[in-house]
Scaffold this active site. Structure first.
Site, short mmCIF file in Angstrom:
data_model
loop_
_atom_site.label_atom_id
_atom_site.label_comp_id
_atom_site.label_asym_id
_atom_site.label_seq_id
_atom_site.Cartn_x
_atom_site.Cartn_y
_atom_site.Cartn_z
CB ILE A 172 -30.92 -48.66 24.06
CG1 ILE A 172 -30.01 -49.07 25.22
CG2 ILE A 172 -31.94 -49.75 23.76
CD1 ILE A 172 -30.73 -49.21 26.54
N GLY A 191 -33.79 -41.84 17.53
CA GLY A 191 -34.42 -42.53 18.65
C GLY A 191 -33.52 -42.66 19.83
CB SER A 192 -34.03 -45.21 21.05
OG SER A 192 -32.76 -45.61 21.31
NE ARG A 193 -33.38 -47.63 28.47
CZ ARG A 193 -33.70 -48.86 28.80
NH1 ARG A 193 -34.88 -49.35 28.46
NH2 ARG A 193 -32.87 -49.61 29.49
#
Length: 215
Positions: A148, A178-180
């Site tokens: 994600i 980034g991120s998830r």
């Protein structure tokens, strides 16, 4: 979304020293070279660019990991930010801070059934709104992994495609800046099988997030 080049065993940029994910030099070299050129003329700006370039390269570091013999392992380095039920299945999400390794790994053995890109927003990956963010979904049949994007990350680089066979801890891809990363566990995995909770730090390919009740 971008797909990285084919990876040799061990992945990334192969060298006697540390390994790096694809894209390390693409992102890091321009500010590094510009900084080295500018430093004699404008020290603070030049040194700032050198630091930025080195930071981008280190961000793509890809250390070796040693998966356990059983269990579903974390798909990412970072802090567990999501543990919830979705249609009788449990989703575990890991938020990757800027200082974490961003190479993502397979939670369990399996065969990739599909890799799909879903457009979306670019909200901060630690917020509830990030569920609507741009992502790449890697469906491995019994489990699914979501890479994600966040508010700063705009490049998701999957390494796998439909038909690929995976072992626990194999590299799936990385998200630049980034991120998830989430894993949607099989229906047979229940809350009692979880081995992590929200706020806990985990290591991709090594930390067990859930045991398999059928193992």
């Amino acid at each position: 979304m971008g797909r990285g080049p084919p990876l040799p065993p061990g992945g990334g940029l192969m060298a006697p020293g540390p390994s790096f994910a694809p894209g390390a030099m693409r992102y890091g070299a321009p500010p590094l070279v510009a900084g080295l050129f500018l430093t004699p003329f404008s020290g603070p700006i030049g040194l700032g660019l050198v630091a930025l370039g080195l930071g981008a390269i280190l961000f793509h570091r890809d250390p070796e990991r040693h998966p356990p013999d059983s269990g579903f392992v974390a798909p990412a380095d970072g802090s567990v930010s999501v543990v919830r039920e979705e249609d009788d299945r449990i989703r575990v999400g890991v938020f990757m801070n800027v200082t974490d390794v961003h190479v993502n790994r397979a939670p369990e053995t399996g065969a990739v059934e599909s890799v799909s890109h879903r457009p979306g927003a670019n909200k901060p990956a630690f917020s509830k709104d990030s569920d609507r963010n741009e992502r790449v979904e890697i469906d491995c049949g019994e489990y699914e992994v979501s890479l994600i994007a966040g508010w700063f990350a705009r490049r998701i680089h999957p390494y796998v495609e439909a038909g690929d066979e995976l072992a626990r801890g194999d590299k799936l891809g990385h998200v630049s800046f980034g991120s998830r990363a989430d894993v949607l566990l099989p229906e047979r995995v229940e809350h009692a099988d979880l081995r992590v909770k929200e706020g806990e730090d985990v290591t991709a390919g090594e930390s067990v997030v859930a045991v398999d009740p059928e193992a």
